[in-house]
Design a protein around this motif. Structure first.
Motif, short mmCIF file in Angstrom:
data_model
loop_
_atom_site.label_atom_id
_atom_site.label_comp_id
_atom_site.label_asym_id
_atom_site.label_seq_id
_atom_site.Cartn_x
_atom_site.Cartn_y
_atom_site.Cartn_z
N ASP A 1 -3.40 4.32 -0.69
CA ASP A 1 -4.22 4.65 0.12
C ASP A 1 -5.32 6.20 0.03
O ASP A 1 -4.52 6.76 -0.07
N ALA B 1 0.70 -1.51 -0.22
CA ALA B 1 0.20 -0.17 0.12
C ALA B 1 0.76 1.41 -0.20
O ALA B 1 1.71 1.66 0.66
N TYR C 1 -0.23 2.42 9.65
CA TYR C 1 -1.05 1.46 9.74
C TYR C 1 -0.69 0.16 10.75
O TYR C 1 -1.49 0.10 10.92
N ARG D 1 0.86 5.54 0.96
CA ARG D 1 0.29 6.00 1.30
C ARG D 1 0.64 7.69 1.59
O ARG D 1 2.60 7.80 1.47
#
Length: 305
Positions: free
Chosen positions: A293, A251, A304, A253
């Motif tokens: 994200d 992911a 996270y 971010r």
């Protein structure tokens, strides 16, 4: 906003008064908070300060080498290779709060070891105001606040930045003459890449998080994010060449913020997102897919775990 012309002499006087003639350990991570605290304390008490950088095995790419280069002028600097001890302590740990507490305790034990070797009675930390708010408000434990073990073998813990926000710390860092690579760098969590790995922390997952984060920081520099990084979420099926693979899901971010207490996910253009996924899946081994994200803080936290 803090008046740096008043804050700096006051903070140095406070450090000198708290330490007296005693030796202190300073927890130096390379982030702007700990680096600013170290610079303040070193100016205040000089060789009474023993800066300690602990290589946890959970650091950014090239972090250890950068510490040697930037802080080599501090003759008492110590670099401790503790990767095996941290990763060993995290084996089998999956709960985010437990991770932070394990890391917090291991940090303290590493500092206690150096303290015994140098007859240091005090620990200096770069704890800032949002760290205290989040730990005291039961949002999450910071490894240097709520993550501290109950028994700490120091006469006292000194936190000269405890009432400052991140942008105020940056102002102090600039006034102290810290290099831009330190004063302007993105925040990095005290527990390191452990909180960018969902679930159990392994060397393999840390490698993926480290390499992918390096790519994200490089690609998104022009966006000037408050914080941008990659996290490892789990595994999913993908295709590489003619083969099916069960690889890591990464992911990406990237957020905008003033003080880290709240944050908004950045709107990145499609070309940038495609370039990110192409570099990560193409150069980081065993990554099968990349997601972006879009969640703000709140309801999410920036990190996270």
């Amino acid at each position: 906003m803090v008046d740096v012309d008043e804050f700096i002499p006051d903070a140095k006087a406070e450090i000198a008064a708290e330490l007296g003639d005693d030796t202190a350990i300073i927890a130096l991570s390379g982030g702007v908070d700990s680096s600013t605290a170290a610079a303040l304390a070193y100016e205040a008490v000089g060789e009474q300060l023993v800066p300690v950088y602990v290589d946890t095995g959970l650091m950014r790419k090239g972090e250890t080498e950068e510490i040697r280069e930037v802080f080599g002028y501090m003759d008492s600097l110590r670099i401790v290779d503790a990767a095996d001890r941290f990763l060993g302590a995290l084996e089998g740990v999956t709960d985010p709060e437990e991770k932070r507490k394990v890391i917090g305790e291991q940090f303290i034990r590493e500092f206690e070891t150096v303290a015994r070797e140098t007859d240091a009675d005090y620990l200096v930390q770069g704890t800032i105001y949002p760290d205290r708010i989040e730990s005291e408000g039961n949002i999450k434990s910071h490894h240097n606040v709520g993550g501290l073990p109950d028994a700490v073998d120091f006469e006292g813990i000194v936190e000269p930045l405890r009432d400052l926000y991140k942008d105020e710390v940056r102002s102090v860092a600039r006034e102290l003459g810290l290099e831009e690579v330190i004063s302007e760098r993105m925040p990095f969590p005290g527990p390191g890449l452990a909180v960018r790995v969902v679930g159990e922390v392994t060397r393999e997952k840390v490698r993926v998080a480290r390499e992918a984060t390096h790519i994200v920081e490089d690609e998104l520099e022009e966006y000037e994010p408050w914080q941008a990084f990659a996290a490892v979420l789990g595994k999913a099926t993908g295709v590489k060449g003619d083969n099916r693979v069960h690889g890591h899901v990464v992911a990406v971010r990237s957020v905008e913020s003033r003080d880290g207490m709240t944050a908004r996910a950045q709107e990145l253009d499609w070309e940038t997102l495609q370039r990110l996924q192409s570099r990560i899946t193409g150069t980081v081994e065993d990554v099968s897919r990349v997601v972006y994200d879009v969640t703000h803080k709140p309801p999410a936290t920036i990190e996270y775990e």
